[in-house]
Design a protein around this motif. Structure first.
Motif, PDB file in Angstrom:
ATOM      1  N   GLU A 133       0.845  -1.197   0.000  1.00 19.98           N
ATOM      2  CA  GLU A 133       0.000   0.000   0.000  1.00 19.98           C
ATOM      3  C   GLU A 133       0.882   1.250   0.000  1.00 19.98           C
ATOM      4  OE1 GLU A 133      -3.209  -0.562  -0.156  1.00 19.98           O
ATOM      5  OE2 GLU A 133      -3.382  -2.597   0.676  1.00 19.98           O
ATOM      6  N   ALA A 134       0.506   2.225  -0.797  1.00 19.79           N
ATOM      7  CA  ALA A 134       1.162   3.538  -0.769  1.00 19.79           C
ATOM      8  C   ALA A 134       0.086   4.570  -0.482  1.00 19.79           C
ATOM      9  CB  ALA A 134       1.853   3.827  -2.093  1.00 19.79           C
ATOM     10  N   ILE A 135       0.170   5.181   0.693  1.00 21.99           N
ATOM     11  CA  ILE A 135      -0.879   6.091   1.128  1.00 21.99           C
ATOM     12  C   ILE A 135      -0.317   7.508   1.183  1.00 21.99           C
ATOM     13  CG2 ILE A 135      -2.595   6.577   2.909  1.00 21.99           C
ATOM     14  CD1 ILE A 135      -2.238   3.664   3.868  1.00 21.99           C
ATOM     15  N   GLY A 136      -1.020   8.427   0.517  1.00 19.91           N
ATOM     16  CA  GLY A 136      -0.613   9.831   0.587  1.00 19.91           C
ATOM     17  C   GLY A 136       0.032  10.362  -0.676  1.00 19.91           C
ATOM     18  N   ASP A 137      -0.169   9.702  -1.776  1.00 17.81           N
ATOM     19  CA  ASP A 137       0.366  10.181  -3.055  1.00 17.81           C
ATOM     20  C   ASP A 137      -0.717   9.995  -4.113  1.00 17.81           C
ATOM     21  OD1 ASP A 137       1.632  10.740  -5.425  1.00 17.81           O
ATOM     22  OD2 ASP A 137       3.460   9.610  -4.945  1.00 17.81           O
ATOM     23  N   ALA A 138      -1.191  11.118  -4.661  1.00 22.42           N
ATOM     24  CA  ALA A 138      -2.288  11.056  -5.623  1.00 22.42           C
ATOM     25  C   ALA A 138      -1.798  10.883  -7.048  1.00 22.42           C
ATOM     26  CB  ALA A 138      -3.153  12.317  -5.521  1.00 22.42           C
ATOM     27  N   GLY A 139      -0.488  11.014  -7.251  1.00 22.63           N
ATOM     28  CA  GLY A 139       0.044  11.050  -8.608  1.00 22.63           C
ATOM     29  C   GLY A 139       0.022   9.714  -9.322  1.00 22.63           C
ATOM     30  N   PRO A 140      -0.038   9.733 -10.638  1.00 25.36           N
ATOM     31  CA  PRO A 140      -0.110   8.505 -11.435  1.00 25.36           C
ATOM     32  C   PRO A 140       1.181   7.687 -11.422  1.00 25.36           C
ATOM     33  CG  PRO A 140       0.044  10.420 -12.855  1.00 25.36           C
ATOM     34  CD  PRO A 140      -0.135  10.940 -11.465  1.00 25.36           C
TER      35      PRO A 140
END
Length: 428
Positions: A133-140
């Motif tokens: 999981e990667a939480i806190g990054d909205a980038g593609p």
RNA sequence: GUGGCCUUAGCUCAAUUGGCAGAGCAUCGGAUUGUGGCUCCGAAGGUCACGGGUUCGAGCCCCGUAGGCCACCCCA
């Protein structure tokens, strides 16, 4: 007929099975570490509300597959075994204020999940997932990193024929309009819908898209596509994800019918799939973006993305593709003795060797020497340390079970000799 | 949750129209007692998944239950 057996949908991982899982879990840990994801362990059960809110009240996972724990009378809490890892990890993110950590917070875990399904090959009530999981990054870009990480897991595990399917399922800005349009489309053709499909129309329209019913093929082919109806922001995000994947040469297929079973997904959805095998358990893993989940579980609005890969299915496919379990590491030596009853000496010699950090098995069964050597051979041991009359002079026999040679070694030199043999074996 | 097929030793499988439950592999032991792999001999291992029913008699026929598998459903 055994009196007791493993519960339905569960199984015992016997040493050979466990060796395969060990290898996969080590690979998972190594890969996650390589990509900068830190291990986290959350409870195997949570307040049921974590899943009900997070995954969605009307999903199959919550409605019919949740393993609920009957509450004890004096406790108000309603608990459930985790059916997937994301909700629990996001709950931990919120609980421990991880929004104050450097973002994104990149986490990984591997462990058992529980769903009250009807079992089949590759489908269990207790199954193992490798989760990232990667939480806190909205980038593609992070979407692409995660998809590439998942794909690499299969490659390094040795799975052949893995296909990467990607899609975008929009966000709250564009998906409702698409869903409405899709509903309208199918309602307009309600007379052509099989009964089971008609039920799904009201429950979860998106599910109609990936129906396996042949009668639906023509209808679905002409259905409006989410990828044509994305809002500008979602479309740009999706384009960028694809560009990042192409940039590292990762082959993928856009699958407009790929929808997710859990409510929390937004935008990027992906699945790892292996074609051409018997049975329908072809989805090896999947994941997606869940930009609304953190807020749903009480945190500040925070984007996130992750995947879960089913280790049971990877093990199943590896076996089907002819990959055998790695052989167990055989002992360097087995201590055997001419006097079947003298277990004291065999135990003592083995203990000394183990204290010298050697991998040694003592034959403590009271059987004659021939049987002890036979068992040592089946063990795959390199050496047999044979204790006999020479012990009076402080010597033992060391037999090379592979070469069939044998020589006398002073007991005082035994550990050193075996250690040297092991070292030369590993380097030669 | 729906439908179908299956279930005999630890594993893989036999057993005539209903007539005394078997083999291979694995396990354990023996082959003049201190040397494995090959070979030979032997032993142990079964409530024929479980519970009812039919029958003089059921592994075999009928019903139910459990488990596995397949297709749905869904997903990993």
């Amino acid at each position: 007929m055994p009196t007791y057996r493993a519960p339905r949908g569960t199984r015992d991982l016997l040493p050979d099975d466990r060796a395969v899982f060990d290898r996969l879990m080590r690979l998972a840990a190594d890969l996650a570490h390589r990509y900068g994801y830190r291990p986290i362990e959350t409870p195997l059960f949570e307040q049921a509300a974590v899943f009900e809110r997070g995954i969605g009240e009307v999903t199959d996972v919550v409605e019919k597959e949740l393993f609920r724990i009957a509450p004890r009378s004096e406790e108000a809490e309603s608990w459930a075994l985790r059916p997937e890892p994301t909700a629990g990890i996001v709950r931990a993110y919120v609980q421990h204020g991880m929004q104050t950590w450097p973002q994104p917070v990149k986490l990984t875990t591997t462990g058992p999940m529980f769903r009250y399904d009807r079992p089949q090959a590759g489908r269990y009530r207790q199954f193992w997932q490798f989760d990232v999981e990667a939480i806190g990054d909205a980038g593609p870009a992070i979407d692409a990193e995660i998809i590439e990480l998942g794909y690499r897991f299969y490659m390094e595990a040795g799975v052949e024929g893995v296909e990467v399917l990607v899609n975008s399922i929009g966000d709250p800005a564009c998906r409702p309009a698409y869903v409405a349009q899709l509903t309208e489309y199918y309602r307009g053709h309600a007379d052509r819908l099989p009964p089971t499909e008609r039920d799904r129309l009201e429950r979860n329209v998106l599910r109609l898209l990936d129906s396996k019913d042949p009668a639906m093929a023509e209808l679905n082919a002409a259905a409006p596509r989410i990828t044509d109806r994305l809002c500008e922001a979602c479309a740009a995000h999706f384009e960028s994800v694809k560009a990042h994947l192409a940039g590292v040469g990762l082959a993928f297929r856009v699958e407009p019918a790929l929808v997710r079973g859990l409510d929390y997904y937004t935008r990027t959805a992906f699945e790892f799939y292996v074609a051409g095998r018997e049975g329908q358990q072809q989805a090896l893993g999947g994941g997606g973006r869940y930009d609304g989940l953190v807020a749903l579980l009480g945190g500040k609005p925070t984007p996130g993305i992750g995947f879960g890969l089913g280790l049971d299915r990877v093990a199943l496919v590896l076996a089907e593709q002819g990959h055998v379990a790695p052989p167990e590491v055989a002992p360097l030596a087995v201590v055997v003795g001419a006097d079947p009853d003298d277990t004291v000496t065999r135990f003592r010699v083995a203990t000394t060797l183990r204290a010298a950090r050697l991998r040694v098995r003592a034959d403590l069964a009271r059987r004659k020497l021939g049987r002890q050597l036979e068992a040592a051979g089946k063990d795959g041991a390199h050496f047999a340390v044979i204790i006999g009359d020479e012990l009076a002079a402080g010597d033992v026999q060391v037999r090379d079970l592979q070469a069939g040679t044998q020589r006398t070694v002073p007991l005082d030199d035994l550990a050193r000799e075996l250690a040297r043999a092991e070292a030369s074996h590993h380097h030669g």
